[in-house]
Motif scaffolding. Structure first.
Motif, mmCIF file in Angstrom:
data_model
loop_
_atom_site.group_PDB
_atom_site.id
_atom_site.type_symbol
_atom_site.label_atom_id
_atom_site.label_comp_id
_atom_site.label_asym_id
_atom_site.label_seq_id
_atom_site.Cartn_x
_atom_site.Cartn_y
_atom_site.Cartn_z
ATOM 1 N N SER A 24 0.836 -1.214 0.000
ATOM 2 C CA SER A 24 0.000 0.000 0.000
ATOM 3 C C SER A 24 0.865 1.257 0.000
ATOM 4 C CB SER A 24 -0.925 0.003 1.224
ATOM 5 O OG SER A 24 -1.841 -1.059 1.163
ATOM 6 N N THR A 28 1.178 3.962 -3.418
ATOM 7 C CA THR A 28 0.804 5.384 -3.425
ATOM 8 C C THR A 28 1.765 6.188 -4.300
ATOM 9 O OG1 THR A 28 2.164 5.890 -1.481
ATOM 10 C CG2 THR A 28 -0.126 5.269 -1.082
ATOM 11 N N LYS A 165 3.372 10.999 1.326
ATOM 12 C CA LYS A 165 2.078 10.331 1.221
ATOM 13 C C LYS A 165 2.163 8.840 1.523
ATOM 14 C CE LYS A 165 1.192 11.602 -3.003
ATOM 15 N NZ LYS A 165 2.386 12.442 -3.310
ATOM 16 N N ALA A 166 3.313 8.224 1.320
ATOM 17 C CA ALA A 166 3.448 6.795 1.597
ATOM 18 C C ALA A 166 3.248 6.490 3.077
ATOM 19 C CB ALA A 166 4.817 6.301 1.138
ATOM 20 N N LYS A 169 -0.192 5.411 4.680
ATOM 21 C CA LYS A 169 -0.711 4.058 4.502
ATOM 22 C C LYS A 169 -0.253 3.094 5.583
ATOM 23 C CE LYS A 169 -3.042 4.872 0.781
ATOM 24 N NZ LYS A 169 -4.522 4.728 0.779
ATOM 25 N N GLU A 339 -1.665 17.112 -3.320
ATOM 26 C CA GLU A 339 -1.365 15.711 -3.619
ATOM 27 C C GLU A 339 0.052 15.560 -4.162
ATOM 28 O OE1 GLU A 339 -1.849 11.571 -4.216
ATOM 29 O OE2 GLU A 339 -3.004 13.018 -3.039
ATOM 30 N N ASP A 342 2.539 17.128 -0.900
ATOM 31 C CA ASP A 342 2.353 16.441 0.392
ATOM 32 C C ASP A 342 2.476 17.327 1.619
ATOM 33 O OD1 ASP A 342 1.890 14.076 -0.891
ATOM 34 O OD2 ASP A 342 3.814 13.179 -0.446
#
Length: 479
Positions: A24, A28, A165-166, A169, A339, A342
């Protein structure tokens, strides 16, 4: 080029699926690595590595990552331009190669020389190496921080990734605003390393490496500093004439630019018509390199650089493409920026950068950007303007008494006085802020302090009114 992610959870008690979590996190980042994906999970230790690949060198499956060799596993983002020379050196030492990728060269160089291998690398890179035998994870970022690398550490969980962003998750990531990161953004319009917008989350500093062992002990150290490099060459440079230095500089720049064309895919160039990108294009054209160049233009004349870029492109004979952007198209990009970045980023250049990247992607897979050229060759007028202002202020008589008098005047009172006599005074916008900046600049101890106050958006007074404390100065950031 590529994206990497991973984590080492020393508190892991099997309460979440490791493989699903790393997949996951990795996926991303698929926008930065659409060509391939891989994971590595240590069967004896709570460690996982992920990789998304953008194939630039060795487009075959043999460049798949994470890549393993004996006790080492690597996940790597970037490009080492002199990898063929390092490969030949390793072959003389008995190393065998099954691919033509620079990844394998980095991995085996690390096996041979350890962290000292980084001194052989010329390029832009961010990578993580897991030593299965020593149970030690090493992160490395290139000398000037071209490639991003973030890490998070709290309660035994250590994570790293190419983009923040990773982290979202991972079920144990705590997304809390860092007041220092927020204050830096409000002051400068971005958040410089090592800080980020989140608590317990950092950018690995340029020219640094980080090691974390099985006990959770972290060591972060520099392997390269620009001031140390300058001191090593200072005597050599001071004994040369200006003409000799110019010739050496041009040779170094030309070699550097040509190295960055090393790829098994088409390479282009962002061209603004300014000092930075025009220098790159001119030196490569002098070497006979045929470039595809890309420019974004605006219909508003005061903001349009496309006409200058077109003149440079015509003069140098590049294969030039330009795209004009309307205000509507620019506004449509703004919702996409969180997005992409970040964390807060207040530079309007984000919009044309996105547009020119999208334009270039339609024709090439790699593009040179000339970042840093204006800073090196004084392409931004603000440097001259601020230097001139500081020079004039330093020559004012009785500067210390003036500073003390201004310190006694409340900014709101200064604003009321200005508004009262405004018809006979020079016209200023944001007079209150300018008054505070002038007062603080006069009190600054050195040129760095004066420069910092000159470029700051929010001042200490503004941050205090917002209830934000813990600001960090430029001096703190560069030491």
């Amino acid at each position: 080029m590529c994206r990497i992610a991973g984590f080492l959870d020393l508190s892991c008690k099997g309460n979440y699926p490791i493989e699903q979590t790393i997949i996951s996190m990795r996926d991303t980042l698929s926008h930065g690595g659409p060509d391939d994906a891989g994971v590595y999970i240590d069967k004896d230790f709570p460690l996982a590595l992920g990789h998304r690949r953008l194939a630039i060198i060795d487009l075959s499956p043999s460049g798949h990552q994470p890549m393993e060799f004996e006790n080492l596993v690597i996940t790597y983002n970037g490009e080492v331009y002199n990898y063929t020379e390092i490969r030949r050196e390793l072959e003389k030492e008995g190393y065998k190669f099954f691919s033509s990728s620079d990844t394998e060269v980095i991995l085996k160089a690390f096996h041979r020389w350890g962290i000292h291998a980084v001194h052989k690398f010329r390029g832009m890179f961010a990578f993580a190496v897991w030593d299965r035998k020593a149970k030690e994870l090493t992160l490395v970022r290139d000398r000037v921080g071209v490639k991003p690398l973030y890490y998070y550490y709290k309660d035994g969980l250590f994570m790293f990734a190419s983009e923040l962003k990773a982290f979202h998750k991972h079920p144990k990531f705590e997304k809390r605003i860092n007041p220092i990161g927020l204050s830096l953004f409000l002051r400068y319009g971005y958040i410089p390393s090592p800080y980020t917008i989140f608590e317990n989350t950092y950018k690995l500093k340029p020219g640094h490496f980080l090691k974390i062992n099985s006990k959770g002990e972290i060591k972060e150290e520099p392997y390269w500093r620009i001031e140390s490099f300058f001191e090593q060459r200072k005597e050599d440079w001071t004994n040369k004439s200006e003409e000799e230095l110019e010739e050496e500089l041009e040779g170094l720049l030309t070699e550097s630019f040509k190295l960055r064309l090393v790829a098994d895919v088409p390479v282009g160039m962002f061209l603004s018509g300014g000092i930075d990108s025009s220098t790159v294009c001119a030196l490569l054209a002098k070497e006979g390199v045929k470039l595809k160049t890309f420019t974004i233009g605006f219909y508003e004349k005061d903001y349009n650089e496309a006409e200058y870029a077109k003149k440079v492109a015509n003069y140098l004979g590049t294969d030039h493409t330009e795209l004009y952007c309307t205000p509507k198209e620019a506004f449509e990009i703004i919702p996409k920026l969180p997005e992409i970045y970040d964390e807060p980023f207040g530079d309007s250049s984000a919009i044309p950068t996105y547009l020119v990247s999208k334009l270039a992607k339609s024709q090439v897979k790699v593009s040179l950007s000339a970042d840093g050229g204006d800073e090196q060759f004084c392409g931004y007028s603000i440097y001259w303007l601020i230097a001139d202002r500081i020079n004039k202020l330093s020559k004012l008589p009785l500067i210390k008494p003036i500073s003390k008098v201004l310190d006694l005047i409340h900014p709101d009172l200064a604003l009321r006085l200005y508004q009262t006599f405004k018809p006979i005074l020079p016209q200023y916008t944001n007079f209150r802020d300018k008054f505070i900046k002038l007062r603080n600049v006069l009190k600054a101890k050195d040129g760095i302090g004066q420069y910092e106050l000159s470029i700051s958006y929010f001042l200490d007074e503004d941050l205090e009114r917002l209830g934000i404390s813990g600001s960090v100065s430029i001096t703190d950031l560069i030491t």
